[in-house]
Design a protein around this motif. Structure first.
Motif, PDB file in Angstrom:
ATOM      1  N   GLU A 109       7.253  10.700 -73.159  1.00 36.29           N
ATOM      2  CA  GLU A 109       6.893   9.336 -72.907  1.00 36.29           C
ATOM      3  C   GLU A 109       7.266   9.254 -71.371  1.00 36.29           C
ATOM      4  O   GLU A 109       6.481   8.564 -70.681  1.00 36.29           O
TER       5      GLU A 109
ATOM      6  N   ALA B  74       1.783  16.933 -68.645  1.00 39.29           N
ATOM      7  CA  ALA B  74       1.305  16.328 -70.004  1.00 39.29           C
ATOM      8  C   ALA B  74       0.670  17.279 -70.955  1.00 39.29           C
ATOM      9  O   ALA B  74       0.590  16.758 -72.067  1.00 39.29           O
TER      10      ALA B  74
ATOM     11  N   THR C 293       2.108  15.508 -62.605  1.00 38.45           N
ATOM     12  CA  THR C 293       2.271  14.888 -63.991  1.00 38.45           C
ATOM     13  C   THR C 293       1.090  14.855 -64.908  1.00 38.45           C
ATOM     14  O   THR C 293       1.511  15.042 -66.192  1.00 38.45           O
TER      15      THR C 293
ATOM     16  N   HIS D 117       3.354   8.908 -64.782  1.00 42.54           N
ATOM     17  CA  HIS D 117       1.933   9.000 -64.346  1.00 42.54           C
ATOM     18  C   HIS D 117       1.537   7.725 -64.118  1.00 42.54           C
ATOM     19  O   HIS D 117       0.583   7.547 -63.344  1.00 42.54           O
ATOM     20  N   GLU D 118       1.736   6.770 -65.177  1.00 47.29           N
ATOM     21  CA  GLU D 118       1.046   5.728 -65.122  1.00 47.29           C
ATOM     22  C   GLU D 118       1.693   4.762 -63.885  1.00 47.29           C
ATOM     23  O   GLU D 118       1.149   4.143 -63.079  1.00 47.29           O
TER      24      GLU D 118
ATOM     25  N   GLN E  21     -10.999  12.057 -71.869  1.00 47.23           N
ATOM     26  CA  GLN E  21      -9.766  12.803 -71.650  1.00 47.23           C
ATOM     27  C   GLN E  21     -10.427  13.957 -70.592  1.00 47.23           C
ATOM     28  O   GLN E  21      -9.837  14.226 -69.479  1.00 47.23           O
TER      29      GLN E  21
ATOM     30  N   ASP F 207      -7.486   6.883 -70.280  1.00 52.90           N
ATOM     31  CA  ASP F 207      -7.124   7.345 -71.556  1.00 52.90           C
ATOM     32  C   ASP F 207      -8.314   7.522 -72.451  1.00 52.90           C
ATOM     33  O   ASP F 207      -8.129   8.289 -73.636  1.00 52.90           O
TER      34      ASP F 207
ATOM     35  N   GLU G  12       4.553  10.422 -69.239  1.00 54.22           N
ATOM     36  CA  GLU G  12       3.338   9.371 -69.257  1.00 54.22           C
ATOM     37  C   GLU G  12       3.520   8.042 -68.911  1.00 54.22           C
ATOM     38  O   GLU G  12       2.723   7.808 -67.811  1.00 54.22           O
ATOM     39  N   GLU G  13       4.916   7.903 -68.769  1.00 54.69           N
ATOM     40  CA  GLU G  13       5.131   6.642 -67.787  1.00 54.69           C
ATOM     41  C   GLU G  13       5.366   6.554 -66.344  1.00 54.69           C
ATOM     42  O   GLU G  13       4.663   5.725 -65.701  1.00 54.69           O
TER      43      GLU G  13
END
Length: 177
Positions: free
Chosen positions: A126, A117, A113, A132-133, A34, A31, A129-130
């Motif tokens: 959100e 985003a 993903t 993707h993580e 970018q 993060d 993002e979750e």
């Protein structure tokens, strides 16, 4: 010295190491940076798309038909590994083939993903993002399993598979597939 044969063509090897580098850059930048993170992600997705195409039209050991097996064959191979009696494969073994598919799918999921985003529709979502993580952490787990499998196969088969992924060559004297 044992005779060797070219197993992995230049495109497979370049794609492999480019994917390694781009995933490493994407992970390190995370993060915090970018632009390089996105660039590395797009490069990784492009490499995977190229590798998928090559899996249908490339040389024999690059083709999915050479190394992708069904669940029964994969489980039988893993049982043989646990029993210490697995067959040596000139190309990828059944577990390696399954790992390749898992890695390719996960990198594609990350690319998708990540791109989503950046779109207006999903900006700041959100759940995305979750996801993707979760995919990123899953990829790290798959990479660890992949490296472990490569080291185990190298020890058991007497081939340096890491070196082979640079040269494209493996010894042929004991290959049974």
């Amino acid at each position: 010295m044992s005779a060797s044969v070219r197993v992995w063509d230049p495109l497979v090897r370049i794609a492999h190491w480019t994917l390694v580098a781009s995933v490493a850059v994407a992970w390190v930048t995370g993060d915090d940076w970018q632009a390089p993170h996105e660039l590395a992600g797009y490069l990784a997705a492009g490499v995977v798309a190229t590798r998928i195409l090559w899996g249908f039209v490339g040389p024999v050991h690059a083709r999915f038909t050479d190394f992708v097996r069904g669940p029964a064959a994969i489980l039988a191979y893993l049982r043989d590994v646990l029993a210490g009696r697995e067959r040596r494969h000139l190309g990828h073994n059944p577990a390696g083939g399954a790992m390749i598919l898992a890695l390719l799918a996960t990198v594609l999921g990350l690319g998708l993903t990540g791109w989503m985003a950046t779109t207006d529709r999903f900006w700041g979502a959100e759940w995305l993002e979750e996801l993707h993580e979760i995919l990123a952490n899953g990829l790290l787990l798959l990479i660890a399993l992949h490296v472990g499998g490569v080291l185990l196969a190298s020890l058991r088969e007497g081939d340096n598979l890491i070196f082979a992924m640079f040269t494209g060559r493996k010894r042929v004297d004991a290959a049974r597939h």
